[in-house]
Write an enzyme that holds these catalytic residues in place. Structure first.
Site, mmCIF file in Angstrom:
data_model
loop_
_atom_site.group_PDB
_atom_site.id
_atom_site.type_symbol
_atom_site.label_atom_id
_atom_site.label_comp_id
_atom_site.label_asym_id
_atom_site.label_seq_id
_atom_site.Cartn_x
_atom_site.Cartn_y
_atom_site.Cartn_z
ATOM 1 C CG ASP A 172 6.759 11.033 -5.399
ATOM 2 O OD1 ASP A 172 6.191 11.208 -4.304
ATOM 3 O OD2 ASP A 172 7.599 10.135 -5.592
ATOM 4 C CG HIS A 199 8.465 7.104 -3.466
ATOM 5 N ND1 HIS A 199 7.565 8.130 -3.707
ATOM 6 C CD2 HIS A 199 7.881 6.309 -2.545
ATOM 7 C CE1 HIS A 199 6.494 7.948 -2.962
ATOM 8 N NE2 HIS A 199 6.652 6.845 -2.244
HETATM 9 N N1 LIG Z 1 5.111 4.056 -3.977
HETATM 10 C C1 LIG Z 1 4.340 4.920 -3.353
HETATM 11 O O1 LIG Z 1 4.205 6.069 -3.772
HETATM 12 C C2 LIG Z 1 3.547 4.504 -2.138
HETATM 13 C C3 LIG Z 1 2.528 5.331 -1.647
HETATM 14 C C4 LIG Z 1 1.793 4.915 -0.542
HETATM 15 C C5 LIG Z 1 2.109 3.692 0.073
HETATM 16 N N2 LIG Z 1 3.105 2.935 -0.416
HETATM 17 C C6 LIG Z 1 3.457 1.631 0.202
HETATM 18 O O2 LIG Z 1 2.549 0.625 -0.228
HETATM 19 C C7 LIG Z 1 2.546 -0.448 0.720
HETATM 20 C C8 LIG Z 1 1.122 -0.880 1.034
HETATM 21 O O3 LIG Z 1 0.418 0.160 1.657
HETATM 22 P P1 LIG Z 1 -1.128 -0.046 2.119
HETATM 23 O O4 LIG Z 1 -1.562 1.248 2.684
HETATM 24 O O5 LIG Z 1 -1.908 -0.686 1.034
HETATM 25 O O6 LIG Z 1 -0.910 -1.106 3.311
HETATM 26 P P2 LIG Z 1 -2.006 -2.123 3.924
HETATM 27 O O7 LIG Z 1 -1.458 -2.621 5.207
HETATM 28 O O8 LIG Z 1 -3.351 -1.498 3.935
HETATM 29 O O9 LIG Z 1 -2.047 -3.298 2.864
HETATM 30 C C9 LIG Z 1 -0.944 -4.129 2.627
HETATM 31 C C10 LIG Z 1 -1.472 -5.473 2.164
HETATM 32 O O10 LIG Z 1 -0.322 -6.289 1.904
HETATM 33 C C11 LIG Z 1 -0.667 -7.591 2.342
HETATM 34 N N3 LIG Z 1 0.537 -8.398 2.547
HETATM 35 C C12 LIG Z 1 1.398 -8.387 3.598
HETATM 36 N N4 LIG Z 1 2.349 -9.310 3.421
HETATM 37 C C13 LIG Z 1 2.099 -9.899 2.228
HETATM 38 C C14 LIG Z 1 2.721 -10.934 1.494
HETATM 39 N N5 LIG Z 1 3.814 -11.573 1.941
HETATM 40 N N6 LIG Z 1 2.163 -11.276 0.313
HETATM 41 C C15 LIG Z 1 1.066 -10.651 -0.155
HETATM 42 N N7 LIG Z 1 0.439 -9.680 0.495
HETATM 43 C C16 LIG Z 1 0.933 -9.310 1.677
HETATM 44 C C17 LIG Z 1 -1.482 -7.385 3.605
HETATM 45 O O11 LIG Z 1 -2.244 -8.536 3.935
HETATM 46 C C18 LIG Z 1 -2.344 -6.192 3.194
HETATM 47 O O12 LIG Z 1 -3.557 -6.612 2.602
HETATM 48 C C19 LIG Z 1 3.328 0.078 1.928
HETATM 49 O O13 LIG Z 1 4.640 -0.423 1.864
HETATM 50 C C20 LIG Z 1 3.353 1.582 1.707
HETATM 51 O O14 LIG Z 1 4.457 2.192 2.316
HETATM 52 C C21 LIG Z 1 3.820 3.308 -1.509
#
Ligand SMILES: NC(=O)c1ccc[n+]([C@@H]2O[C@H](COP(=O)([O-])OP(=O)(O)OC[C@H]3O[C@@H](n4cnc5c(N)ncnc54)[C@H](O)[C@@H]3O)[C@@H](O)[C@H]2O)c1
Length: 337
Positions: A172, A199
């Protein structure tokens, strides 16, 4: 190599890769994902990291093998599946968690709760068992609920230290800096906008009145800019059209936060980042404000400071939603078997 990026702000020196060399074992949980892979790449490129521990439920051997060929000193180890989670976390000083499902068009961050709450609770339970002293940085959404979940899980194990649990809201701030710079023709690397609150949507509260350098906008432009910062994640979700949410900019932001934390843990002074943490600054139990970081995590919460009337209204309007998301996270852990 990435060039050194440093930006002095009030008391903050921000850098994506410092020249100093230290030893830290850092784990990424969810390392094979859209955020996890580029985040791990940035961490592998840092002289602050000596061991990189990559955990996921899929693909980590490949990701780790690939990254391990990069000519930087951090050793990279991949761990896959629940029975390797403990080994992945042993001895870690910092754990960054981007595990979980991302949004698709039309979804709010809260729509991710059912899936991601369990994932975050499982992973932080393992942190409490295997590296209870580690700094825990949660990226998984909804951050407004996953941080209370983390706190409650750590409390169950009697190892909760509120100075060591961070909801990563850095994206952000990164977005606010970029959008302000675009509008004012400034170098984005020299702009710093604190973003407070939480957030998600209207809980994201950019403090444009406290931007350095000082900037001013007419009321309608200020309102549009604030709205764009609050909905910037949705902008990316729509543009990706079903292929997920922000990953590359989030990896940058996650790396920036991790490096700030490592710098502060290594004794660097004046390191300030905003993050969603346990807080006494407002009537909300958890709230993001600028934090002075130190060897043991949060050294001092710098608080909300002086707000404009427009910003005060935004804070007031965010409270109900924030409290609801916090309670939802706490209730989830209370009802966990
Ligand atoms: N804080 C922020 O500003 C922000 C910004 C963007 C995304 N996000 C969040 O980040 C998260 C991940 O996003 P992404 O685009 O990388 O998703 P993605 O689906 O590309 O990757 C997620 C990964 O998590 C893994 N995973 C699932 N369950 C798991 C477990 N129990 N243990 C370990 N790994 C596990 C999956 O295998 C995958 O590799 C989402 O929740 C998204 O909303 C947060």
């Amino acid at each position: 190599m990435f060039s050194r990026i440093a930006r002095p702000t009030t008391t903050l020196v921000r850098s994506l890769s410092t020249s100093s060399q230290h030893n830290a074992k850092v784990a990424v949980l969810g390392a094979s994902g859209g955020i996890g892979q580029p985040l791990s790449l940035l961490l592998k490129n840092s002289p602050l990291v000596s061991e990189l521990s990559l955990y996921d439920i899929a693909h980590t051997p490949g990701v780790a093998s690939d990254l391990s060929h990069i000519e930087t000193r951090a050793t990279v180890t991949g761990y896959m599946g629940a029975d390797q989670l403990g080994a992945a976390l042993k001895g870690c000083e910092v754990v960054v968690i981007p595990a979980g499902v991302p949004r698709k068009p039309g979804m709010t961050r809260d729509d991710l709760f059912n899936t991601n709450a369990t994932i975050v609770a499982t992973l932080t339970d393992a942190c409490a068992r295997h590296c209870p002293q580690a700094m825990i940085c949660i990226i998984s959404n909804p951050v407004n609920s996953t941080i209370p979940i983390t706190a409650e899980v750590m409390k169950k194990h009697g190892v909760y230290n509120p100075n060591r649990v961070f909801g990563v809201t850095t994206l952000d701030i990164v977005r606010a800096n970029t959008f302000v710079a675009e509008l004012k023709g400034l170098d984005p690397a020299r702009v710093n906008v604190p973003v407070v609150g939480g957030h998600a949507g209207k809980t994201i509260i950019p403090l444009i009145s406290r931007c350095t350098p000082k900037v001013e906008f007419p009321a309608d432009q200020l309102s549009a800019l604030t709205g764009r910062i609050q909905e910037a994640g949705t902008e990316v979700v729509k543009a990706k059209a079903g292929a997920g949410s922000a990953t590359l900019s989030m990896a940058y932001a996650g790396a920036r936060f991790t490096f700030s934390l490592l710098d502060a843990m290594n004794g660097k002074e004046g390191v300030v980042e905003c993050a969603f943490v346990r807080s006494e600054e407002t009537e909300c139990k958890y709230f993001s404000t600028p934090l002075l970081l130190g060897k043991n995590g949060i050294e001092k919460n710098l608080g909300l400071g002086k707000l404009s009337a427009f910003e005060e209204k935004l804070v007031a309007e965010a409270m109900d939603e924030l409290k609801g998301s916090i309670k939802k996270g706490e209730d989830f852990v209370a009802n966990m078997k």
